[in-house]
Design an enzyme around this catalytic site. Structure first.
Site, mmCIF file in Angstrom:
data_model
loop_
_atom_site.group_PDB
_atom_site.id
_atom_site.type_symbol
_atom_site.label_atom_id
_atom_site.label_comp_id
_atom_site.label_asym_id
_atom_site.label_seq_id
_atom_site.Cartn_x
_atom_site.Cartn_y
_atom_site.Cartn_z
ATOM 1 C CB THR A 157 6.463 2.253 5.562
ATOM 2 O OG1 THR A 157 6.455 3.210 4.435
ATOM 3 C CG2 THR A 157 4.772 1.879 5.722
ATOM 4 N NE ARG A 192 3.266 11.278 -0.468
ATOM 5 C CZ ARG A 192 3.501 9.997 -0.064
ATOM 6 N NH1 ARG A 192 3.468 9.924 1.346
ATOM 7 N NH2 ARG A 192 3.968 8.987 -0.662
ATOM 8 C CB VAL A 193 -3.229 10.993 0.562
ATOM 9 C CG1 VAL A 193 -3.735 9.691 1.379
ATOM 10 C CG2 VAL A 193 -4.087 12.231 1.115
ATOM 11 C CB SER A 194 1.131 7.900 2.950
ATOM 12 O OG SER A 194 1.645 6.672 3.196
ATOM 13 C CG ASP A 195 2.038 3.446 0.464
ATOM 14 O OD1 ASP A 195 2.605 4.337 0.493
ATOM 15 O OD2 ASP A 195 2.086 2.315 0.961
ATOM 16 C CB THR A 217 7.689 -0.581 3.215
ATOM 17 O OG1 THR A 217 8.560 0.650 3.359
ATOM 18 C CG2 THR A 217 8.575 -1.792 2.342
ATOM 19 N N GLY A 218 7.930 1.697 0.729
ATOM 20 C CA GLY A 218 8.599 2.075 -0.471
ATOM 21 C C GLY A 218 7.873 3.351 -0.785
ATOM 22 C CB ILE A 219 8.040 5.789 -3.663
ATOM 23 C CG1 ILE A 219 9.333 6.048 -3.374
ATOM 24 C CG2 ILE A 219 7.532 6.918 -4.270
ATOM 25 C CD1 ILE A 219 10.518 6.357 -4.581
ATOM 26 N N GLY A 220 5.333 5.829 -1.877
ATOM 27 C CA GLY A 220 3.730 5.700 -1.917
ATOM 28 C C GLY A 220 3.378 5.686 -3.159
#
Ligand code: GLY
Length: 339
Positions: A201, A229-232, A250-253
């Protein structure tokens, strides 16, 4: 009619007001940016190159803040520069999804107006953050897929292919292996080890001369994910700001969404905790819940704080006196701060 060109009249008026207030209310601008979080950088060469990219962008954006650019405009410019750097997973250099397509997401939040805007899974464009910018003043402020494509047409944004050879090679390698990895590499580097999954990110958080805060975040997603799939990054969970604090994650959504991380930190500051305590508490909870993530933040007093449960956080900052970064910060501490 929507326009991707900043509203110059409103901008000039804002600058006039800033000037008027400068002598009495001026604060020292602060800036922090990130290019993702994840497992360690592959090589010293990777580290040097990432450091150079981040520091160059910090310098350019901090100069804007010093010259009276508003926090939100500085954040947009910072995100644009990070999106244009093919090394990072956003804009040019975005990772490919499971079907070989690139779909990007971005969000922007202005701390004064406390308005969130975002774009979800947009394709064939250079700077998703500019779409989030265009939506700031609209009544419909978060658009996805078809809505995003319509917006591009309405704004007459030129078609652009953000695919790079390195990202295509990564995807081809994974396809040979029948997509064994959960996600693609965040930093585009030659010869990434097969299990070097990282989380990509970009994000920018700024405090301007007037004491206003803003946050922006942009991503190509996890890579190799299923369609839709929708990102954070295009949700408040990954990007949030008030006039007291602003955060980009940042990181795993999915981990960021489960922690509702950015508002969790910001609301704690709104309720009276210091940014350092708010970040520490939120990172401890993330760690206890085995989340894999990172965050950068600034509060209205000018404190710059970062946190991570991932192995590394690729962030750099300007505190008014100097540029620093977190690239070699791998100790067990969950948070760090510079001033
Ligand atoms: N944090 C970026 C993503 O998971 O999409």
């Amino acid at each position: 009619m929507l326009s991707i060109v900043p509203n110059v009249v409103a901008d000039a008026e804002r600058r006039r007001k800033i000037k008027k207030n400068m002598s009495s209310n001026q604060v020292q601008p602060k800036l922090i940016i990130h290019g993702g979080a994840g497992s360690s950088l592959k090589s010293k060469g990777g580290l040097v190159a990432v450091r150079q990219s981040l520091h160059t962008i910090v310098k350019e954006v901090y100069d804007l803040l010093k010259n009276q650019t508003s926090a939100i405009d500085a954040v947009i410019r910072g995100c644009q520069l990070l999106e244009d750097e093919p090394r990072f997973n956003a804009g040019t250099g975005s990772v490919l999804q499971s079907d070989g397509q690139i779909r990007m997401s971005a969000a922007l939040m202005d701390g004064i107006s406390q308005r969130f805007s975002g774009i979800i899974n947009v394709s064939r464009t250079k700077n998703p953050i500019k779409l989030a910018q265009a939506l700031q003043s609209e009544s419909d402020r978060v658009l996805s897929d078809y809505g995003a494509a319509e917006l591009l047409r309405e704004l007459k944004v030129p078609i652009y292919d953000p695919l790079t050879d390195l990202r295509l090679q990564e995807w081809i390698e994974e396809r040979k292996d029948n997509f064994k990895k959960d996600m693609a590499g965040v930093i585009a580097e030659d010869n990434l080890p097969a299990n070097d999954a990282q989380r990509g990110t970009i994000g920018v958080v700024a405090l301007d001369l007037e004491g206003n805060l803003a946050a922006g975040t942009s991503t190509g997603g996890k890579g190799l994910e299923r369609i839709g799939r929708v990102s954070d990054s295009a949700m408040p969970a990954g990007n949030y700001a008030t006039n007291k604090a602003a955060v980009s994650c940042t990181g795993i959504g999915e981990d960021i969404i489960d922690q509702c991380l950015a508002p969790r930190i910001v609301v704690r500051v709104d309720d009276g905790l210091s940014l350092e305590v708010a970040m520490r508490r939120s990172m401890k909870e993330s760690y206890d819940n085995k989340r894999d993530l990172g965050a950068i933040a600034i509060d209205a007093t000018g404190a710059i704080v970062w946190g991570k449960t991932s192995e590394v956080l690729l962030a750099a900052y300007h505190d008014g006196d100097r540029i620093g970064d977190t690239l070699e910060w791998i100790e067990d501490e969950l948070i760090g701060y510079c001033c």
